[in-house]
Design a protein around this motif. Structure first.
Motif, PDB file in Angstrom:
ATOM      1  N   ASP A   1     -30.784  -3.271 -42.663  1.00 45.01           N
ATOM      2  CA  ASP A   1     -31.439  -4.011 -43.751  1.00 45.01           C
ATOM      3  C   ASP A   1     -32.363  -5.095 -43.209  1.00 45.01           C
ATOM      4  O   ASP A   1     -33.466  -5.308 -43.734  1.00 45.01           O
ATOM      5  CB  ASP A   1     -30.383  -4.643 -44.665  1.00 45.01           C
ATOM      6  N   LYS A   2     -31.915  -5.791 -42.159  1.00 45.06           N
ATOM      7  CA  LYS A   2     -32.718  -6.872 -41.597  1.00 45.06           C
ATOM      8  C   LYS A   2     -33.995  -6.367 -40.921  1.00 45.06           C
ATOM      9  O   LYS A   2     -34.949  -7.121 -40.739  1.00 45.06           O
ATOM     10  CB  LYS A   2     -31.887  -7.671 -40.589  1.00 45.06           C
ATOM     11  N   ASN A   3     -34.005  -5.100 -40.538  1.00 47.57           N
ATOM     12  CA  ASN A   3     -35.161  -4.539 -39.832  1.00 47.57           C
ATOM     13  C   ASN A   3     -35.868  -3.453 -40.639  1.00 47.57           C
ATOM     14  O   ASN A   3     -36.662  -2.700 -40.093  1.00 47.57           O
ATOM     15  CB  ASN A   3     -34.708  -3.967 -38.487  1.00 47.57           C
ATOM     16  N   GLN A   4     -35.571  -3.395 -41.943  1.00 43.12           N
ATOM     17  CA  GLN A   4     -36.113  -2.324 -42.776  1.00 43.12           C
ATOM     18  C   GLN A   4     -37.628  -2.352 -42.840  1.00 43.12           C
ATOM     19  O   GLN A   4     -38.287  -1.307 -42.854  1.00 43.12           O
ATOM     20  CB  GLN A   4     -35.536  -2.407 -44.187  1.00 43.12           C
ATOM     21  N   SER A   5     -38.205  -3.552 -42.868  1.00 42.93           N
ATOM     22  CA  SER A   5     -39.664  -3.668 -42.941  1.00 42.93           C
ATOM     23  C   SER A   5     -40.330  -3.015 -41.737  1.00 42.93           C
ATOM     24  O   SER A   5     -41.316  -2.282 -41.871  1.00 42.93           O
ATOM     25  CB  SER A   5     -40.069  -5.145 -43.026  1.00 42.93           C
ATOM     26  N   TYR A   6     -39.785  -3.266 -40.551  1.00 41.76           N
ATOM     27  CA  TYR A   6     -40.348  -2.667 -39.340  1.00 41.76           C
ATOM     28  C   TYR A   6     -40.171  -1.155 -39.364  1.00 41.76           C
ATOM     29  O   TYR A   6     -41.090  -0.402 -39.034  1.00 41.76           O
ATOM     30  CB  TYR A   6     -39.662  -3.261 -38.111  1.00 41.76           C
ATOM     31  N   LEU A   7     -38.995  -0.707 -39.786  1.00 40.46           N
ATOM     32  CA  LEU A   7     -38.718   0.726 -39.837  1.00 40.46           C
ATOM     33  C   LEU A   7     -39.631   1.437 -40.836  1.00 40.46           C
ATOM     34  O   LEU A   7     -40.027   2.582 -40.614  1.00 40.46           O
ATOM     35  CB  LEU A   7     -37.255   0.968 -40.225  1.00 40.46           C
ATOM     36  N   ASP A   8     -39.955   0.761 -41.924  1.00 47.81           N
ATOM     37  CA  ASP A   8     -40.807   1.360 -42.954  1.00 47.81           C
ATOM     38  C   ASP A   8     -42.216   1.641 -42.452  1.00 47.81           C
ATOM     39  O   ASP A   8     -42.924   2.467 -43.026  1.00 47.81           O
ATOM     40  CB  ASP A   8     -40.873   0.441 -44.186  1.00 47.81           C
ATOM     41  N   HIS A   9     -42.643   0.927 -41.412  1.00 51.74           N
ATOM     42  CA  HIS A   9     -44.035   1.041 -40.972  1.00 51.74           C
ATOM     43  C   HIS A   9     -44.172   1.580 -39.555  1.00 51.74           C
ATOM     44  O   HIS A   9     -45.244   1.485 -38.950  1.00 51.74           O
ATOM     45  CB  HIS A   9     -44.728  -0.321 -41.085  1.00 51.74           C
ATOM     46  N   HIS A  10     -43.082   2.125 -39.011  1.00 49.49           N
ATOM     47  CA  HIS A  10     -43.131   2.755 -37.698  1.00 49.49           C
ATOM     48  C   HIS A  10     -42.331   4.059 -37.747  1.00 49.49           C
ATOM     49  O   HIS A  10     -41.338   4.164 -38.450  1.00 49.49           O
ATOM     50  CB  HIS A  10     -42.554   1.832 -36.613  1.00 49.49           C
ATOM     51  N   ASP A  11     -42.793   5.004 -37.013  1.00 46.23           N
ATOM     52  CA  ASP A  11     -42.203   6.342 -37.064  1.00 46.23           C
ATOM     53  C   ASP A  11     -40.978   6.422 -36.170  1.00 46.23           C
ATOM     54  O   ASP A  11     -40.982   7.071 -35.117  1.00 46.23           O
ATOM     55  CB  ASP A  11     -43.254   7.379 -36.642  1.00 46.23           C
ATOM     56  N   ILE A  12     -39.906   5.721 -36.579  1.00 49.11           N
ATOM     57  CA  ILE A  12     -38.650   5.720 -35.824  1.00 49.11           C
ATOM     58  C   ILE A  12     -37.527   6.161 -36.751  1.00 49.11           C
ATOM     59  O   ILE A  12     -37.325   5.585 -37.820  1.00 49.11           O
ATOM     60  CB  ILE A  12     -38.342   4.334 -35.237  1.00 49.11           C
ATOM     61  N   GLN A  13     -36.797   7.163 -36.336  1.00 45.69           N
ATOM     62  CA  GLN A  13     -35.702   7.699 -37.135  1.00 45.69           C
ATOM     63  C   GLN A  13     -34.386   7.051 -36.714  1.00 45.69           C
ATOM     64  O   GLN A  13     -34.142   6.817 -35.535  1.00 45.69           O
ATOM     65  CB  GLN A  13     -35.613   9.217 -36.937  1.00 45.69           C
ATOM     66  N   ILE A  14     -33.528   6.754 -37.687  1.00 45.55           N
ATOM     67  CA  ILE A  14     -32.217   6.176 -37.421  1.00 45.55           C
ATOM     68  C   ILE A  14     -31.145   7.198 -37.777  1.00 45.55           C
ATOM     69  O   ILE A  14     -31.124   7.720 -38.900  1.00 45.55           O
ATOM     70  CB  ILE A  14     -31.982   4.893 -38.241  1.00 45.55           C
ATOM     71  N   GLU A  15     -30.271   7.507 -36.829  1.00 43.00           N
ATOM     72  CA  GLU A  15     -29.150   8.406 -37.087  1.00 43.00           C
ATOM     73  C   GLU A  15     -27.846   7.633 -36.902  1.00 43.00           C
ATOM     74  O   GLU A  15     -27.628   7.013 -35.856  1.00 43.00           O
ATOM     75  CB  GLU A  15     -29.192   9.618 -36.152  1.00 43.00           C
ATOM     76  N   ILE A  16     -26.996   7.665 -37.934  1.00 44.70           N
ATOM     77  CA  ILE A  16     -25.740   6.915 -37.920  1.00 44.70           C
ATOM     78  C   ILE A  16     -24.560   7.884 -37.890  1.00 44.70           C
ATOM     79  O   ILE A  16     -24.511   8.838 -38.665  1.00 44.70           O
ATOM     80  CB  ILE A  16     -25.628   6.003 -39.162  1.00 44.70           C
ATOM     81  N   ASP A  17     -23.638   7.626 -36.986  1.00 37.81           N
ATOM     82  CA  ASP A  17     -22.429   8.435 -36.882  1.00 37.81           C
ATOM     83  C   ASP A  17     -21.228   7.493 -36.852  1.00 37.81           C
ATOM     84  O   ASP A  17     -20.852   6.969 -35.804  1.00 37.81           O
ATOM     85  CB  ASP A  17     -22.470   9.295 -35.616  1.00 37.81           C
TER      86      ASP A  17
END
Length: 206
Positions: free
Chosen positions: A94-110
């Protein structure tokens, strides 16, 4: 003429870092508000996201300095309790959502939604957030967040597909602060901070 009172530079540095951290918190809030404006172009949104990211990195360094100073002076508060590990991942993203929204980086959670552990929530969340921000900087396409129990221990992993830590930084984790080499551009402060915070979490001296 009376002797001038000796100045404790570490205390002055810690006090200054605390003041700067409070100011940066206000700056980060302002960046979030400005960056969320609907009349911005995609490029402007990305610029605000990058500005927020870089400001967060400065704030992270100040937090590390403060925590290390307090730990060195036996003043670092530790509140161990049982927490859901997934709550850490949620807050970090949540704290880094803005950066994630504008860069092509995928997050995978396990992680199992019911996985719990005993730790200081604020310190461990901050530690994982610091590692995550570093991963954002060096990841090419993907970041993995994993958590599981291994041999009775809670294991939390943050992994990216970048080139990895250079050898001189990995060596810092086995040395003390005097081994830092600022000329290399990476002091290893984050690794020292991580080592100190983890060391504060013990179960039967382990």
């Amino acid at each position: 003429m009376p002797d001038q009172e000796n100045l404790d530079f570490s205390t002055i540095l810690a006090t200054s870092a605390h003041d700067m951290k409070n100011s940066l918190f206000m700056v980060l809030q302002s960046i979030e508000v400005l960056g969320s404006a609907e009349n911005l172009t995609d490029e402007q949104h990305k610029s605000f996201a990058d500005l927020h990211y870089q400001t967060s990195r400065v704030n992270s360094t100040l937090m590390q300095l403060l925590a290390l100073y307090r730990a060195e002076n036996k003043q670092l508060p530790i509140y161990i309790d049982e927490h859901y590990v997934n709550d850490i991942f949620t807050e970090v993203i949540d704290k880094n959502q803005s950066y994630l929204d504008h860069h092509d980086i995928q997050i995978e959670i396990d992680v199992d939604d019911q996985l719990m552990g005993y730790f200081d929530f604020d310190l461990i969340t901050y530690l994982i957030a610091d590692i995550f921000v570093n991963a954002l900087r060096h990841a090419q396409k993907i970041i993995y967040l994993r958590a599981f129990i291994d041999d009775g221990y809670l294991n939390i992993q943050v992994e990216d597909d970048g080139v990895g830590y250079p050898e001189h930084m990995l060596a810092v984790s086995n040395n003390n602060q005097s081994e830092f080499n600022a000329n290399k551009g990476r002091s290893g402060l984050g690794l020292l901070f991580a080592k100190r915070i983890v060391a504060e979490h013990k179960n039967k001296q382990l």
